[in-house]
Design an enzyme around this catalytic site. Structure first.
Site, mmCIF file in Angstrom:
data_model
loop_
_atom_site.group_PDB
_atom_site.id
_atom_site.type_symbol
_atom_site.label_atom_id
_atom_site.label_comp_id
_atom_site.label_asym_id
_atom_site.label_seq_id
_atom_site.Cartn_x
_atom_site.Cartn_y
_atom_site.Cartn_z
ATOM 1 N N HIS A 164 0.843 -1.189 0.000
ATOM 2 C CA HIS A 164 0.000 0.000 0.000
ATOM 3 C C HIS A 164 0.886 1.249 0.000
ATOM 4 O O HIS A 164 1.817 1.369 0.804
ATOM 5 C CB HIS A 164 -0.926 0.001 1.220
ATOM 6 C CG HIS A 164 -2.036 -0.997 1.097
ATOM 7 N ND1 HIS A 164 -1.806 -2.316 0.850
ATOM 8 C CD2 HIS A 164 -3.384 -0.862 1.161
ATOM 9 C CE1 HIS A 164 -2.968 -2.965 0.786
ATOM 10 N NE2 HIS A 164 -3.927 -2.110 0.963
ATOM 11 N N LYS A 594 -13.837 5.004 5.940
ATOM 12 C CA LYS A 594 -14.229 6.017 4.941
ATOM 13 C C LYS A 594 -15.746 6.019 4.755
ATOM 14 O O LYS A 594 -16.353 7.059 4.519
ATOM 15 C CB LYS A 594 -13.519 5.734 3.612
ATOM 16 C CG LYS A 594 -13.793 6.775 2.524
ATOM 17 C CD LYS A 594 -12.822 6.644 1.378
ATOM 18 C CE LYS A 594 -13.097 5.401 0.570
ATOM 19 N NZ LYS A 594 -14.315 5.531 -0.267
#
Length: 932
Positions: A164, A594
């Site tokens: 990532h 999120k």
């Protein structure tokens, strides 16, 4: 960068407790290290860039301190005037100076952490480290060595490295920083002579100057195999030696209290990786890239084994006429192709050279590169078990002939390494989005059944069709049909996984993970695709674990019902039983955050675990949870030990996998000593959560009810801002560096799933990364203050005293607030206000930033009240000092970033403007440490 690098705040009061004295001493040594590095950096800036630039750096730093400390409007105007008066060239050099200081301060801080860790270890009696403490607790609880050995037979602790893109540093920069760290470490541990101290100073200056003249930014985009190579470097730094060493140390601890003749401890610590196998949203991870990844991994571990065997051969100079050897060792030596007369009377050396020859032949058969060559030809090992058997011959011969102490040296570590890493090094997961699997199956089904539209089928019809296909012995894929590129790409990856099993063993790729798993058909589709390449058999056997990843709030809420139905489905249950009746479930921290905000994400994850534990117990299947945590609090980050201990009862159960991502990998595993400590923490927390409170009493019903209500209120506040406020998307894209982050060459994967500006389509990493850069850290706290205020208003009879009780009594709630405490301490509403000014629509800016500012103040006020603190991080003085020390160097980077963003968005064609922005992103990330 001056001699006043850090404020002197240690002399305000006289410490009374020994630990206070130790903390102040450590703090003073940290300041000394930072002053040393700051002075060298300052001298470098003055020598390389001139005294005028050095003086400008100091003016900016001092003005920034006044602005941050007091939100001083005069200091703000003065700072703006300084920054406005600088040329672009000066700005870039200023940014480099402050960025490098953040990097050097991190080195000093890491060394200080090592220093304190060693001091704590030295002060302990009867063992050192968190693992020794946990074993002592187990012993006190009546859990003996035999019970612990049985526990570790089926235990699994697996850190999983991912690519990532949150590590902004280049490897070239990291290498130089590691050299600086090594020099500081030597100064700490060795009493240097005057000449040696002078040489050390000169070497430090040499490394800092090299850093100054090294590009902080990558000029080209990383490929997937670049990411693989970067990930493999941490095996050299830490894993190849520290993973086997940790298991051996634990084995020794158990032998101290038990039977020394007991069987060897199972290797419960296993490394995992997504790098080169994670295809979700990354079109560059192909079947060929996955094959290349497996070859690189195997090459790294084979080279390690060969190097160790080479040294082992030189060490085992035991002569046959001076020490007895076993008959099986003699036979092994006779099979060696080594014909050197110098080793004719040294059976151990002959045996080692024979093993060496067979291992080089194995590497050649596996088509992996090695640099060493054998003394003769050998037959390749058919499996890693054959290599283990040969090494065991050496071990048994030494033990049976009174040379146990030799057997416990390099040979023991090598034997353990082979057991931990095999020929594959790390267990590579393959991952893809459920939507891709769905399209692939739809194309295969529609081609095999003319007139069918798989995508038009409902969930139950899909389940029926897929289960029938699982039982079918015919192939679904036809050689006479031309499939789409996407479908062929997916099939090729599954074929490559089957090849890997045949070549490297089943541990090479043991998991297939389904991102955005939303139903049973998502899992059955993968089972059918695996059947096409032979990894699932129509008889109900599976060679690979099928792992659903539940990511959104809605999916987390549905996860237990989905798994209940899956485990009730006969055809799927047979696959689970063939895998030892163990089913792994992955939980996504990033997308759920999120989607619903920090409070709701944390709570829904906790509830999902409780419900999954109940479902799996009813079905008599062992649950293994895989936690997809990021580095930042906004993506599930925070201290690993606290996170594991705070899991609901039964959720750990001896097995756990956790992702290690981006900058967290380098901060935890660049240094072998720090790496070993972090591995110990994972092992100790797993042991403690599983054995010492395996079914800890569930929180009181009123705690759960209160948390449900708080979560609902926080969810409404968060969604109200992020998804339901008109213009929020425009505010976000204007007030953060989201556009500019995409220009950094820090990863191979695109920032968005689709080419839109929608928050829903944005990946969690750039979402969190952007809020960190502008110092709001919004995903790590927003909604909590409003939730608490409204909850207290609705429950005046309980009010704040009840929430304080919740914090005191419930580890989950305590961890939630502790993480918010950390993230809010790194935030700055004063700095964030400058980013808000980048929003051209004044009314929109005032509307949204006004809400954010009010929530920020409310969140801090309620947090401190519940925790009983006067200031943020009051309970974590080490981190508090660290954060406070960073601000004078971090804040100027934010101010400069704002000015450069203004220039860049005004279409300034100067390439140095964008480069300056990229440098500020690098420096701010270094200053914050866990940014994404």
């Amino acid at each position: 960068m001056s001699l006043q690098t850090l404020p002197s705040d240690a002399a305000d009061s006289r410490p009374n407790r020994p630990e206070d004295v130790q903390a102040l001493e450590a703090d003073a040594r940290l300041r000394d290290d930072i002053r040393l590095l700051g002075r060298i950096l300052g001298d470098t800036v003055r020598d390389q860039e001139g005294a005028d630039l050095f003086d400008l750096v100091e003016r900016i730093r001092q003005t920034s301190i006044r602005f941050h400390r007091d939100e001083d409007r005069l200091a703000r105007r003065e700072l703006e005037q300084i920054l406005d008066s600088m040329s672009t060239s000066e700005t870039v050099r200023i940014v480099r100076a402050f960025s490098y200081f953040s990097h050097l301060a991190n080195i000093a801080e890491d060394q200080n952490n090592i220093r304190q860790m060693r001091a704590r270890t030295a002060a302990k009696i009867g063992g050192s480290g968190v693992l020794a403490d946990t074993l002592a607790h187990a012993k006190a609880a009546g859990i003996g060595p035999d019970a612990l050995r049985n526990f570790f037979k089926t235990a699994l602790v697996s850190p999983v490295l991912t690519a990532h893109p949150t590590e902004v540093r280049r490897k070239s920069t990291m290498d130089r920083e590691m050299e600086v760290a090594s020099l500081l470490d030597r100064r700490e541990r060795v009493a240097l002579t005057e000449d040696e101290a002078a040489a050390s100073d000169e070497q430090l200056r040499r490394e800092v100057l090299t850093l100054w003249q090294t590009n902080l930014l990558r000029r080209t985009k990383l490929t997937v195999l670049d990411e693989v190579a970067n990930g493999l470097s941490f095996y050299d730094y830490t894993f190849l030696r520290e993973v086997p060493r940790l298991v051996n140390v634990l084995e020794d601890r158990l032998e101290e209290d038990g039977d020394q003749a007991a069987s060897e401890l199972a290797s419960f610590l296993r490394m995992g990786s997504w790098i080169g196998g994670d295809r979700d949203g990354n079109p560059f991870v192909t079947a060929d890239v996955m094959r290349g990844t497996l070859r690189l991994q195997s090459s790294r571990v084979m080279q390690f084994y060969l190097n160790e065997l080479h040294v082992l051969g030189s060490e085992l100079s035991i002569a046959a006429h001076l020490a007895d050897v076993s008959e099986e060792l003699r036979t092994l030596a006779e099979r060696s192709p080594d014909t050197s007369p110098h080793r004719s009377g040294e059976p151990y050396r002959l045996a080692v050279s024979g093993i060496y020859a067979r291992l080089t032949a194995t590497a050649e058969a596996l088509e992996v590169e090695i640099t060493r060559r054998p003394v003769g030809k050998g037959r390749p090992y058919e499996s890693v078990k054959e290599l283990q058997a040969d090494l065991d011959v050496l071990h048994r011969s030494l033990i049976s002939n009174n040379a146990r102490v030799i057997a416990r040296g390099r040979l023991r570590l090598l034997r353990r390494a082979v057991d931990c890493f095999g020929f594959h090094l790390a267990r590579l997961d393959i991952r893809q989005n459920s939507a891709v699997h769905e399209r692939t199956i739809a194309e295969l089904m529609d081609a095999a059944n003319p007139g069918m539209s798989y995508l038009a089928l409902g969930e139950d019809a899909r389940i029926s069709l897929l289960t029938n296909e699982l039982r079918s012995t015919r192939a679904l894929v036809s050689p006479f049909v031309k499939y789409s590129d996407e479908t062929m790409g997916e099939l090729n990856v599954f074929h490559a996984a089957a090849e890997a099993h045949a070549k490297f063993g089943s541990d090479a790729i043991p998991q297939c993970i389904i991102s955005m798993c939303k139903g049973m058909s998502d899992m059955l589709e993968v089972a059918v695709l695996l059947k096409e390449v032979g990894l699932v058999h129509p008889s109900g056997r599976s060679a690979i674990n099928i792992v659903p990843l539940f990511e959104t709030i809605e999916d987390l809420q549905a996860s237990s019902a989905i798994m209940d139905r899956m485990l009730s489905l006969h055809d799927y249950r047979r696959l689970v039983d063939s895998r030892g009746s163990v089913q792994e479930v992955m939980l996504g921290y990033s997308d759920s955050n999120k989607d619903g905000g920090f409070v709701t994400s944390g709570w829904e994850l906790y509830k999902a675990e409780i419900n999954l534990v109940d479902v799996f117990e009813r079905h008599h299947v062992r649950l293994r949870l895989f936690h997809g945590r990021g580095g930042s609090v906004g993506r599930g980050g925070g201290p690993s030990y606290d996170a594991i201990i705070a899991q609901p009862g039964g959720a750990v159960n001896g097995q756990i996998r956790i992702t290690e991502q981006g900058e967290i990998i380098s901060s935890k595993y660049s240094n072998a000593e720090v790496g070993r400590n972090n591995l110990e923490i994972l092992a100790a927390a797993t042991l403690e959560a599983s054995l010492l409170h395996p079914r800890q009493s569930a929180p009181r019903r009123e705690y759960l009810t209160a948390m449900d209500e708080l979560s609902s209120l926080a969810f409404r506040a968060y969604r109200g801002l992020v998804y339901e406020t008109d213009g929020f998307v425009d505010y976000f894209w204007a007030s953060t560096v989201i556009n500019e982050i995409a220009t950094l060459n820090i990863g191979s994967r695109p920032a968005s799933r689709k080419k839109t500006r929608a928050i829903e389509d944005l990946r969690a990493i750039p979402w969190v990364f952007s809020w960190a850069q502008c110092r709001l850290m919004l995903p790590g706290w927003y909604g909590f203050g409003t939730a608490v205020e409204q909850w207290i208003a609705e429950h005046p009879d309980k009010g704040m005293p009840f929430l304080k009780e919740l914090y005191k009594e419930w580890p989950f709630f305590r961890m939630l607030l502790s993480n918010m405490d950390m993230v809010l301490a790194k935030s700055s509403i004063a700095i964030a206000s400058r980013y808000a000014e980048l929003v051209p629509d004044e009314a929109l800016r005032e509307k949204i930033f006004g809400r954010i500012r009010r929530e920020w103040h409310s969140c801090i006020e309620t947090l401190l009240d519940i925790m009983g603190q006067d200031r943020l991080l009051q309970g974590n003085p080490l981190l508090e000092r660290s954060v406070r020390h960073r601000f004078p160097y971090l804040d100027p980077l934010n101010h400069v970033q704002v000015e450069l963003l203004r220039e860049h968005r005004a279409q300034n064609p100067d390439e140095q403007v964008l480069r300056g922005i990229q440098l500020t992103i690098n420096g701010i990330s270094a200053g914050l440490r866990n940014t994404g």
